[in-house]
Design a protein around this motif. Sequence first.
Motif, PDB file in Angstrom:
ATOM      1  N   LEU A  35       1.093  -1.349  -0.526  1.00  0.00           N
ATOM      2  CA  LEU A  35      -0.469   0.241  -0.373  1.00  0.00           C
ATOM      3  C   LEU A  35       0.660   1.235  -0.493  1.00  0.00           C
ATOM      4  O   LEU A  35       0.095   2.073  -0.454  1.00  0.00           O
ATOM      5  N   PRO A  37       3.278   4.520  -1.772  1.00  0.00           N
ATOM      6  CA  PRO A  37       2.784   4.875  -3.257  1.00  0.00           C
ATOM      7  C   PRO A  37       4.669   4.892  -3.236  1.00  0.00           C
ATOM      8  O   PRO A  37       5.016   4.882  -4.568  1.00  0.00           O
ATOM      9  N   ARG A 182      -4.301   7.922  -5.917  1.00  0.00           N
ATOM     10  CA  ARG A 182      -4.528   7.294  -4.940  1.00  0.00           C
ATOM     11  C   ARG A 182      -5.840   8.473  -4.089  1.00  0.00           C
ATOM     12  O   ARG A 182      -6.871   8.351  -3.635  1.00  0.00           O
ATOM     13  N   ARG A 219      -1.991  -2.189  -8.950  1.00  0.00           N
ATOM     14  CA  ARG A 219      -2.169  -1.163  -7.701  1.00  0.00           C
ATOM     15  C   ARG A 219      -3.012  -1.786  -6.385  1.00  0.00           C
ATOM     16  O   ARG A 219      -3.345  -2.946  -6.604  1.00  0.00           O
ATOM     17  N   GLY A 220      -3.012  -0.890  -5.087  1.00  0.00           N
ATOM     18  CA  GLY A 220      -3.731  -1.311  -4.740  1.00  0.00           C
ATOM     19  C   GLY A 220      -5.371  -1.706  -4.210  1.00  0.00           C
ATOM     20  O   GLY A 220      -5.752  -1.192  -4.869  1.00  0.00           O
ATOM     21  N   ASP A 224      -8.910  -1.074   0.679  1.00  0.00           N
ATOM     22  CA  ASP A 224      -7.536   0.014   2.259  1.00  0.00           C
ATOM     23  C   ASP A 224      -7.247   1.255   1.446  1.00  0.00           C
ATOM     24  O   ASP A 224      -6.306   1.565   2.546  1.00  0.00           O
ATOM     25  N   ILE A 225      -7.252   1.359   0.513  1.00  0.00           N
ATOM     26  CA  ILE A 225      -6.542   2.891   0.207  1.00  0.00           C
ATOM     27  C   ILE A 225      -7.041   3.429   0.926  1.00  0.00           C
ATOM     28  O   ILE A 225      -7.346   4.547   1.737  1.00  0.00           O
TER      29      ILE A 225
END
Length: 237
Positions: A35, A37, A182, A219-220, A224-225
């Motif tokens: 997670l 960046p 994000r 990609r997350g 969760d993000i």
Amino acid sequence: MATAGVQEARIPPLTSTSEIPPLFDGTTRLYISYLCPYAQRVWITRNYKGLQDKIELVPIDLQNRPAWYKEKVYPENKVPSLEHNGKVLGESLDLVKYIDDNFEGQSLVPSDPAKKEFGEQLISYVDTFTKELYSALKGDPIQQASAAFDYLENSLGKFDDGPFFLGQFSWVDIAYVPFVERFQLVFFEVFKHDITEGRPKLAAWIEEVNKINAYTQTRGDPKDIVDLFKKRFLAQQ
């Protein structure tokens, strides 16, 4: 693209109870968090250059990280870090350039002088960009983040040989995309705002980046993000 067919299963992150890998055994390891960046920048670079077999991904659980990571691997205790040739290096943009310079695969820094110069200019702004976005969350987010997104809109389209910042996909796109990913998500989910509204070049750039498998694999999870942002940056809202 060489990396298009490579699909990697995500292994569970290492935690405080996980054993230490056999350090400095000749294996090149990229320590990341799924997670983070900053770690994502280097993960994209590895994938784009087709280095999945050359650089082993080692995910760390930052909420429950192993003590040995700080003690034996990277004293700064952050991700990303890269274990290579008997040493461990850090700082995401330094690692993007290091991997680009020291490993095979398509170069991410263009040789064209005009592109190189404009690329350096965009890279020098990226920390300001991220600070402006995070600080906007504490005030009037849509209004305060507007200038940062306008900067991207105005920077795109300078070169007409592709939809990316320097025409072709480069380290500049890699520097920005984890944060755009994000904030596009958080602004839409939390503030019901589309950051591409009135910014057609940014919209096209996001669409094109999402066609690059080397990126989309990193990609997350959107939930969760958003949850992470709510907990860490939006607790007062």
